[in-house]
Scaffold this motif. Structure first.
Motif, PDB file in Angstrom:
ATOM      1  N   VAL A 102       0.568  -1.083  -0.309  1.00  0.00           N
ATOM      2  CA  VAL A 102       0.161  -0.347  -0.140  1.00  0.00           C
ATOM      3  C   VAL A 102       1.222   0.786   0.010  1.00  0.00           C
ATOM      4  O   VAL A 102       1.797   0.661   0.815  1.00  0.00           O
ATOM      5  N   ASP A 103       0.000   2.297  -1.022  1.00  0.00           N
ATOM      6  CA  ASP A 103       1.455   3.628  -0.665  1.00  0.00           C
ATOM      7  C   ASP A 103       0.012   4.011   0.264  1.00  0.00           C
ATOM      8  O   ASP A 103       0.508   4.944   0.050  1.00  0.00           O
ATOM      9  N   GLY A 104       1.565   4.862   1.636  1.00  0.00           N
ATOM     10  CA  GLY A 104       1.494   5.714   2.463  1.00  0.00           C
ATOM     11  C   GLY A 104       1.454   6.701   2.254  1.00  0.00           C
ATOM     12  O   GLY A 104       0.802   7.599   3.141  1.00  0.00           O
ATOM     13  N   SER A 105       2.170   7.368   0.829  1.00  0.00           N
ATOM     14  CA  SER A 105       2.341   8.455   1.136  1.00  0.00           C
ATOM     15  C   SER A 105       0.702   9.210   0.840  1.00  0.00           C
ATOM     16  O   SER A 105       0.672  10.598   0.381  1.00  0.00           O
ATOM     17  N   ASN A 106       0.000   8.573   0.132  1.00  0.00           N
ATOM     18  CA  ASN A 106      -1.893   8.674   0.171  1.00  0.00           C
ATOM     19  C   ASN A 106      -2.242   8.574   0.834  1.00  0.00           C
ATOM     20  O   ASN A 106      -3.359   7.228   0.929  1.00  0.00           O
ATOM     21  N   TYR A 131       6.300   3.592   2.386  1.00  0.00           N
ATOM     22  CA  TYR A 131       6.335   5.237   2.058  1.00  0.00           C
ATOM     23  C   TYR A 131       6.402   5.757   3.806  1.00  0.00           C
ATOM     24  O   TYR A 131       6.233   7.071   3.803  1.00  0.00           O
ATOM     25  N   ASN A 132       5.129   5.426   4.906  1.00  0.00           N
ATOM     26  CA  ASN A 132       4.808   5.621   5.915  1.00  0.00           C
ATOM     27  C   ASN A 132       4.017   4.915   6.276  1.00  0.00           C
ATOM     28  O   ASN A 132       2.588   4.409   6.247  1.00  0.00           O
ATOM     29  N   PRO A 133       4.457   4.088   7.064  1.00  0.00           N
ATOM     30  CA  PRO A 133       3.938   2.517   7.279  1.00  0.00           C
ATOM     31  C   PRO A 133       3.459   2.971   8.252  1.00  0.00           C
ATOM     32  O   PRO A 133       2.238   1.946   9.104  1.00  0.00           O
ATOM     33  N   GLU A 134       3.257   3.930   8.962  1.00  0.00           N
ATOM     34  CA  GLU A 134       2.510   3.814  10.267  1.00  0.00           C
ATOM     35  C   GLU A 134       1.347   5.004  10.290  1.00  0.00           C
ATOM     36  O   GLU A 134       0.346   5.395  11.253  1.00  0.00           O
ATOM     37  N   LEU A 135       1.550   5.206   8.896  1.00  0.00           N
ATOM     38  CA  LEU A 135       0.197   5.744   8.212  1.00  0.00           C
ATOM     39  C   LEU A 135       0.069   7.523   9.422  1.00  0.00           C
ATOM     40  O   LEU A 135      -1.058   8.126   8.788  1.00  0.00           O
ATOM     41  N   LYS A 136       1.235   8.008   8.924  1.00  0.00           N
ATOM     42  CA  LYS A 136       1.243   9.241   9.762  1.00  0.00           C
ATOM     43  C   LYS A 136       0.866  10.414   9.167  1.00  0.00           C
ATOM     44  O   LYS A 136       1.365  10.198   8.166  1.00  0.00           O
TER      45      LYS A 136
END
Lengths: 356, 276
Positions: A102-106, A131-136
């Motif tokens: 999953v693309d975490g940057s979106n 790219y943003n594993p913790e979905l911050k």
């Protein structure tokens, strides 16, 4: 009091900008919050790769809008698809359970994807957010806020700086001096360009240090995108100064340019979740494209090649906006300017007496 | 070489700002444009410096490098000091180094602004700001010096200083075209142009302008025809354009420029009124 009310209405009738703001702003807010204020992404672009790609693609719920099916590809190709922002999620088949990258940057799309995949069950698919594993939220907001700061300096501060010359009467002084309008504009905006660049570096570094936002891509690609974007917003600032007589008018007009960028650029509400008509307004805004570049470079390490579209759009915007604004400013600054000759004779109309 | 505006017609939207107006300025001379509010003074000056486009007519002026222009506004950058203002403008006109410093200090000394050299322009009095604007316009020793109401809002002492600076500029060879609403000071100019409502009422020397007025000006304790009279100090001046029987209690006087300009303006307004 009656006289005061009548006076106020008369002034308001002639102040079309404020009148437009009073009437237009509630409508704009209604449209934006009615059609754009939606964090729920109803559909995500999906790629399915690996040996069972075709079967898996057919079995996916309708939430997944499958745009790529490549049975011959593997995880490396899947990551490339995500880094290039071709899709929001890639299902890698050929293993059990299947792997969903999953693309975490979106952020909002990623949150929706994770939520849907969790319901599918971990025995069928495991999820890995890149790219943003913790979905911050801070990781996606800071690259966008860099753009917002540049927009603020470029439009509001620059337009105020130029309008102040008009208010104090010094623009009229400059108009008759032997200085080209282009030199006036460049001289005026260069300090803002420099200050905005320093601001950008400070905010980026602080974002990395304080919030742990990664910088995975090429600094030069990021700098090029920022420079292009700055030209667009500085051009907007020059343009605003040409349609404003006072600082108050400039701020008012800049606000009209600034607010849609905050709300419709995808910075707060995801573009994918907006109604089509409002989304297209978002696609006309420069901050939308800078956010694509800043999030792409910082979070996904996206290359110049994969970001060709936002770079192209920003380049076209920079040329169009800056040229148009400069021409308008030049027209205001020197309508009857003469140059070149030792002495000049300007002749207008048809009945011109002979010179002595 | 003389600089001129010939048969200039300028329209701001639907308003005729200048209607067939001409003026010539010779090197070493001072031409003063006088007239009331909306007479067309600023428009004429802006036409000469190339800041607006004529509907009809012609302009002959040096290039911007050899023009000095003081606008009706402050004419200086409020957030810069006096010396920084001078340096900025001097730099645009190609002055630098010792030459710029020498010229700047000489002008500031003549204008009495040396002590205020490091003060922000926004902290100067109105008179000092106008003197600074004049120094900035004069810094590059222009051939044509155009000053838009340099003395408006300036105290009498500073007005004397400014006129001394203007005379010195003309004595140094500059062609000076300036506007003013103060008719007493305009009398000292070599040549005058009287405007009203965008049209020329009179032009030439003070004597030429006086000669334009046919009739007589009287002074009395009370006005006899209110529409032809105006108050000056404690008494009333009144113009008699010929044909009328003068009242017994009036005394005919030699009109000064203010009397002539007011009388010519009243005459024109009556003519316009009669035509309607």
């Amino acid at each position: 009091m009656r006289a005061m009310i009548i006076k106020e209405f008369r002034e308001l009738r002639r102040d079309r900008r404020t009148l437009g703001m009073l009437i237009g702003l509630p409508l704009l807010l209604l449209v934006i919050f009615g059609y754009a204020a939606n964090f729920y992404v109803s559909s995500v672009k999906t790629a399915v790769v690996g040996p069972q790609a075709t079967v898996a693609a057919a079995a996916l719920p309708s939430f997944f809008d499958v745009t790529v099916v490549e049975p011959g590809d593997g995880r490396t190709d899947a990551e490339t698809l995500l880094r290039d922002n071709t899709v929001d999620v890639v299902i890698v088949t050929g293993q059990l359970p299947a792997l969903a990258l999953v693309d975490g940057s979106n952020l909002f799309a990623a949150q929706s994807i994770v939520s849907v995949l969790n319901k599918v069950g971990t025995d069928k698919v495991t999820t890995e957010v890149l790219y943003n594993p913790e979905l911050k939220t801070s990781w996606v907001m800071i690259p966008a806020i860099i753009g917002l700061i540049l927009t603020f300096i470029g439009t509001i501060v620059t337009s105020i700086g130029l309008v102040r010359e008009r208010e104090t009467g010094t623009l009229e002084q400059l108009a008759v001096m032997p200085i080209k309008p282009s030199a006036v504009i460049l001289g005026k905006i260069s300090p803002y360009f420099l200050v905005a660049s320093i601001d950008m570096v400070v905010v980026t570094v602080l974002g990395i240090l304080l919030f742990g936002v990664p910088f995975n891509g090429n600094v030069l690609v990021f700098a090029l995108g920022a420079a292009l974007f700055l030209f667009v917003v500085l051009g907007l600032g020059v343009f605003i100064s040409t349609i404003s007589q006072t600082t108050g008018q400039a701020i008012q007009t800049a606000f009209f340019f600034l607010m849609p960028q905050i709300l419709l650029s995808g910075m707060i509400f995801p573009l994918d979740a907006m109604a089509a008509g409002v989304r297209w307004i978002g696609y006309l805004l420069p901050l939308t494209y800078f956010t694509m570049i800043s999030q792409g470079v910082m979070l996904r390490g996206a290359s110049l090649t994969s970001l060709w579209l936002p770079f192209l759009v920003l380049t076209v915007m920079a040329v169009v906006v800056f040229t148009g604004a400069t021409l308008r400013f030049r027209r205001d600054l020197a309508p009857g300017r003469r140059r070149g000759a030792d002495t000049a004779e300007i002749v207008a109309g048809t009945e011109v007496p002979s010179a002595s | 070489m003389s600089f001129w505006v010939r048969s200039a017609t300028v329209r701001h939207d639907d308003v005729l700002a200048l209607d067939d107006v001409s003026v010539t300025v010779d090197p070493g001379s001072v031409v003063v444009v006088v007239g009331g509010d909306g007479a067309g003074k600023t428009t004429l000056l802006r036409a000469l410096v190339g800041e607006l486009v004529l509907e009809r007519g012609a302009v002959h002026a040096p290039p911007p490098e050899r023009i000095g222009y003081l606008t009706a506004a402050a004419g200086s950058w409020p957030a810069l000091t006096v010396r920084q203002n001078m340096d900025f403008v001097g730099g645009i006109y190609g002055l630098s180094g010792e030459r710029l410093e020498r010229r700047r200090e000489a002008l500031l000394a003549r204008a009495g602004l040396v002590e205020a050299g490091d003060r922000l322009a926004s902290q100067l009095s109105g008179g000092m700001r106008r003197k600074l604007g004049f120094c900035m316009a004069m810094q590059h020793e222009p051939e044509l010096l155009v000053l838009d109401e340099p003395t408006t809002g300036v105290d009498p002492v500073s007005r004397i200083d400014l006129w001394r600076l203007v005379s010195e500029a003309a004595a140094a060879g500059a062609a000076v075209l300036m506007s003013t609403t103060y008719l007493d000071e305009a009398e000292r100019a070599g040549s005058l142009l009287v405007l009203d409502g965008g049209r020329t009422l009179a032009e030439g020397s003070l004597e030429d302008v006086r000669a334009t007025l046919v009739g007589s000006i009287t002074v009395a304790d009370r006005p006899h025809r209110a529409e032809w009279a105006w108050r000056r100090g404690r008494r009333f001046h009144e113009c008699w354009l010929g044909g009328e029987v003068l009242a017994d209690d009036v005394i005919a006087i030699e009109p000064d420029l203010e009397d002539v300009v007011v009388a010519l303006s009243l005459k024109r307004r009556h003519e316009i009124g009669a035509a309607r």
